[in-house]
Design a protein around this motif. Sequence first.
Motif, PDB file in Angstrom:
ATOM      1  N   ALA A 110       0.837  -1.203   0.000  1.00  6.38           N
ATOM      2  CA  ALA A 110       0.000   0.000   0.000  1.00  6.38           C
ATOM      3  C   ALA A 110       0.872   1.255   0.000  1.00  6.38           C
ATOM      4  N   LEU A 111       1.954   1.246   0.777  1.00  4.57           N
ATOM      5  CA  LEU A 111       2.858   2.397   0.795  1.00  4.57           C
ATOM      6  C   LEU A 111       3.548   2.587  -0.556  1.00  4.57           C
ATOM      7  N   VAL A 112       3.972   1.500  -1.171  1.00  4.21           N
ATOM      8  CA  VAL A 112       4.618   1.581  -2.478  1.00  4.21           C
ATOM      9  C   VAL A 112       3.633   2.111  -3.521  1.00  4.21           C
ATOM     10  N   ASP A 113       2.389   1.641  -3.485  1.00  6.69           N
ATOM     11  CA  ASP A 113       1.377   2.140  -4.423  1.00  6.69           C
ATOM     12  C   ASP A 113       1.138   3.634  -4.242  1.00  6.69           C
ATOM     13  N   ARG A 114       1.084   4.075  -3.000  1.00  8.54           N
ATOM     14  CA  ARG A 114       0.871   5.499  -2.728  1.00  8.54           C
ATOM     15  C   ARG A 114       2.068   6.322  -3.203  1.00  8.54           C
ATOM     16  N   LEU A 115       3.266   5.826  -2.986  1.00 10.27           N
ATOM     17  CA  LEU A 115       4.476   6.515  -3.444  1.00 10.27           C
ATOM     18  C   LEU A 115       4.518   6.571  -4.970  1.00 10.27           C
ATOM     19  N   ASN A 116       4.145   5.477  -5.625  1.00 12.10           N
ATOM     20  CA  ASN A 116       4.068   5.480  -7.082  1.00 12.10           C
ATOM     21  C   ASN A 116       3.063   6.504  -7.585  1.00 12.10           C
ATOM     22  N   GLY A 117       1.946   6.635  -6.896  1.00 15.57           N
ATOM     23  CA  GLY A 117       0.950   7.638  -7.272  1.00 15.57           C
ATOM     24  C   GLY A 117       1.512   9.048  -7.185  1.00 15.57           C
ATOM     25  N   LYS A 118       2.277   9.316  -6.146  1.00 13.02           N
ATOM     26  CA  LYS A 118       2.901  10.639  -6.001  1.00 13.02           C
ATOM     27  C   LYS A 118       3.894  10.902  -7.122  1.00 13.02           C
ATOM     28  N   PHE A 119       4.701   9.893  -7.460  1.00 10.66           N
ATOM     29  CA  PHE A 119       5.676  10.065  -8.538  1.00 10.66           C
ATOM     30  C   PHE A 119       4.991  10.183  -9.902  1.00 10.66           C
ATOM     31  N   ASN A 120       3.894   9.447 -10.109  1.00  7.49           N
ATOM     32  CA  ASN A 120       3.155   9.578 -11.363  1.00  7.49           C
ATOM     33  C   ASN A 120       2.548  10.972 -11.503  1.00  7.49           C
ATOM     34  N   ASN A 124       3.450  13.558 -14.450  1.00  5.64           N
ATOM     35  CA  ASN A 124       2.387  14.175 -15.243  1.00  5.64           C
ATOM     36  C   ASN A 124       2.550  15.698 -15.282  1.00  5.64           C
ATOM     37  N   VAL A 125       2.919  16.288 -14.163  1.00  6.20           N
ATOM     38  CA  VAL A 125       3.142  17.733 -14.107  1.00  6.20           C
ATOM     39  C   VAL A 125       4.342  18.119 -14.950  1.00  6.20           C
ATOM     40  N   ILE A 126       5.393  17.334 -14.872  1.00  2.00           N
ATOM     41  CA  ILE A 126       6.596  17.635 -15.658  1.00  2.00           C
ATOM     42  C   ILE A 126       6.307  17.571 -17.158  1.00  2.00           C
ATOM     43  N   LYS A 127       5.504  16.581 -17.571  1.00  2.00           N
ATOM     44  CA  LYS A 127       5.166  16.437 -18.979  1.00  2.00           C
ATOM     45  C   LYS A 127       4.116  17.441 -19.442  1.00  2.00           C
ATOM     46  N   GLY A 128       3.580  18.217 -18.537  1.00  2.00           N
ATOM     47  CA  GLY A 128       2.580  19.215 -18.905  1.00  2.00           C
ATOM     48  C   GLY A 128       1.197  18.631 -19.126  1.00  2.00           C
ATOM     49  N   GLY A 129       0.890  17.537 -18.473  1.00  2.00           N
ATOM     50  CA  GLY A 129      -0.430  16.937 -18.569  1.00  2.00           C
ATOM     51  C   GLY A 129      -0.633  16.057 -19.789  1.00  2.00           C
ATOM     52  N   ARG A 130       0.415  15.756 -20.500  1.00  2.00           N
ATOM     53  CA  ARG A 130       0.268  14.905 -21.711  1.00  2.00           C
ATOM     54  C   ARG A 130       0.540  13.468 -21.402  1.00  2.00           C
TER      55      ARG A 130
END
Length: 130
Positions: A110-120, A124-130
């Motif tokens: 569960a912690l790894v999934d939450r951390l992956n969500g934060k990194f995703n 997404n922000v770095i790519k400008g939402g694309r």
Amino acid sequence: MKLFGQTISSLERGLNYSATKGKVIAQNIANVDTPNYKAKRVKFKEFLVDAQMNELRAYKTEHKHMDFPERNVQPGVFDYSNFRYRHDGNGVDMDKEQANLAENQIYYNALVDRLNGKFNTLQNVIKGGR
């Protein structure tokens, strides 16, 4: 500025706790047939208090004021020195250890999934939402 506030560092501490707990459980399982071996546990309450102390910051009204010193905290591990589960002095309950292992694995995932969500989200922000 810290990304996501303290979320990533809190998740990191949770993963450290879970990894330590997993090592202790594995050690208990590995020593299930060792005479006079006492099962070990991780002290969560002390780990939580120490982790909260790391986030404590002093309110500075002057540039000469100092922050509280940061400590690198490791979760405490203790054993049940007076507990005997079997006649040979071994204190490991295999059923309980397997249940603890499954619970810890779910917590870790569960912690790894939450951390992956934060990194995703960050990606997404770095790519400008694309």
